[in-house]
Design a protein around this motif. Sequence first.
Motif, PDB file in Angstrom:
ATOM      1  N   ILE A  68      -1.935 -19.779 -14.778  1.00  0.00           N
ATOM      2  CA  ILE A  68      -1.324 -19.689 -16.111  1.00  0.00           C
ATOM      3  C   ILE A  68      -0.858 -18.280 -16.451  1.00  0.00           C
ATOM      4  CG2 ILE A  68      -2.585 -21.684 -16.978  1.00  0.00           C
ATOM      5  CD1 ILE A  68      -4.315 -19.712 -18.599  1.00  0.00           C
ATOM      6  N   GLY A  69      -1.376 -17.288 -15.739  1.00  0.00           N
ATOM      7  CA  GLY A  69      -0.950 -15.916 -15.971  1.00  0.00           C
ATOM      8  C   GLY A  69       0.240 -15.495 -15.133  1.00  0.00           C
ATOM      9  N   ALA A  70       0.734 -16.383 -14.301  1.00  0.00           N
ATOM     10  CA  ALA A  70       1.848 -16.050 -13.407  1.00  0.00           C
ATOM     11  C   ALA A  70       3.170 -16.049 -14.163  1.00  0.00           C
ATOM     12  CB  ALA A  70       1.922 -17.062 -12.261  1.00  0.00           C
ATOM     13  N   GLU A  71       4.044 -15.156 -13.773  1.00  0.00           N
ATOM     14  CA  GLU A  71       5.380 -15.111 -14.364  1.00  0.00           C
ATOM     15  C   GLU A  71       6.166 -16.369 -13.991  1.00  0.00           C
ATOM     16  OE1 GLU A  71       9.085 -12.135 -13.923  1.00  0.00           O
ATOM     17  OE2 GLU A  71       7.162 -11.208 -14.445  1.00  0.00           O
ATOM     18  N   ASP A  72       6.014 -16.821 -12.749  1.00  0.00           N
ATOM     19  CA  ASP A  72       6.674 -18.030 -12.261  1.00  0.00           C
ATOM     20  C   ASP A  72       5.585 -18.977 -11.774  1.00  0.00           C
ATOM     21  OD1 ASP A  72       7.989 -20.033 -10.820  1.00  0.00           O
ATOM     22  OD2 ASP A  72       9.478 -18.646  -9.980  1.00  0.00           O
ATOM     23  N   ILE A  73       5.159 -19.876 -12.645  1.00  0.00           N
ATOM     24  CA  ILE A  73       4.035 -20.760 -12.345  1.00  0.00           C
ATOM     25  C   ILE A  73       4.336 -21.653 -11.140  1.00  0.00           C
ATOM     26  CG2 ILE A  73       2.706 -22.737 -13.214  1.00  0.00           C
ATOM     27  CD1 ILE A  73       2.712 -21.319 -15.956  1.00  0.00           C
ATOM     28  N   GLY A  74       5.532 -22.183 -11.060  1.00  0.00           N
ATOM     29  CA  GLY A  74       5.887 -23.036  -9.929  1.00  0.00           C
ATOM     30  C   GLY A  74       5.762 -22.304  -8.608  1.00  0.00           C
ATOM     31  N   GLN A  75       6.259 -21.089  -8.563  1.00  0.00           N
ATOM     32  CA  GLN A  75       6.155 -20.281  -7.347  1.00  0.00           C
ATOM     33  C   GLN A  75       4.706 -19.990  -7.015  1.00  0.00           C
ATOM     34  OE1 GLN A  75       8.302 -19.484  -5.023  1.00  0.00           O
ATOM     35  NE2 GLN A  75       6.760 -18.344  -3.888  1.00  0.00           N
ATOM     36  N   ARG A  76       3.908 -19.669  -8.025  1.00  0.00           N
ATOM     37  CA  ARG A  76       2.494 -19.362  -7.790  1.00  0.00           C
ATOM     38  C   ARG A  76       1.772 -20.571  -7.222  1.00  0.00           C
ATOM     39  NH1 ARG A  76      -0.036 -15.145  -9.874  1.00  0.00           N
ATOM     40  NH2 ARG A  76       1.910 -14.288  -9.123  1.00  0.00           N
ATOM     41  N   VAL A  77       2.044 -21.744  -7.758  1.00  0.00           N
ATOM     42  CA  VAL A  77       1.420 -22.970  -7.248  1.00  0.00           C
ATOM     43  C   VAL A  77       1.823 -23.204  -5.796  1.00  0.00           C
ATOM     44  CG1 VAL A  77       1.345 -25.486  -7.486  1.00  0.00           C
ATOM     45  CG2 VAL A  77       1.094 -24.039  -9.511  1.00  0.00           C
TER      46      VAL A  77
END
Length: 91
Positions: A68-77
């Motif tokens: 949830i703290g990622a700038e790009d949640i999709g990329q982080r996942v």
Amino acid sequence: GADYIGVGPIFSTQTKEDVCAPVGLNYLDYVAKNVHIPFVAIGGIKRETLPQVLAHGAKTVCLVTEIIGAEDIGQRVREIQAIITFSGAQA
């Protein structure tokens, strides 16, 4: 009679208030060897520490702040899924 248990926090976490001290990877080793129901490793797990957590027997993990703290949640996942896939665990 539990279906599964949560194991953690593995590392220090700020996600919740009044959380206990980290239980660490040695405790995760103990659980992986001695608990015969599914468990979820939780608490302070980041991309950088995820390979360690998986190597210590976790098959299911929870990474709240890391996602949830990622700038790009999709990329982080996708990055997290790649780490899990590379480890041989299931996403």
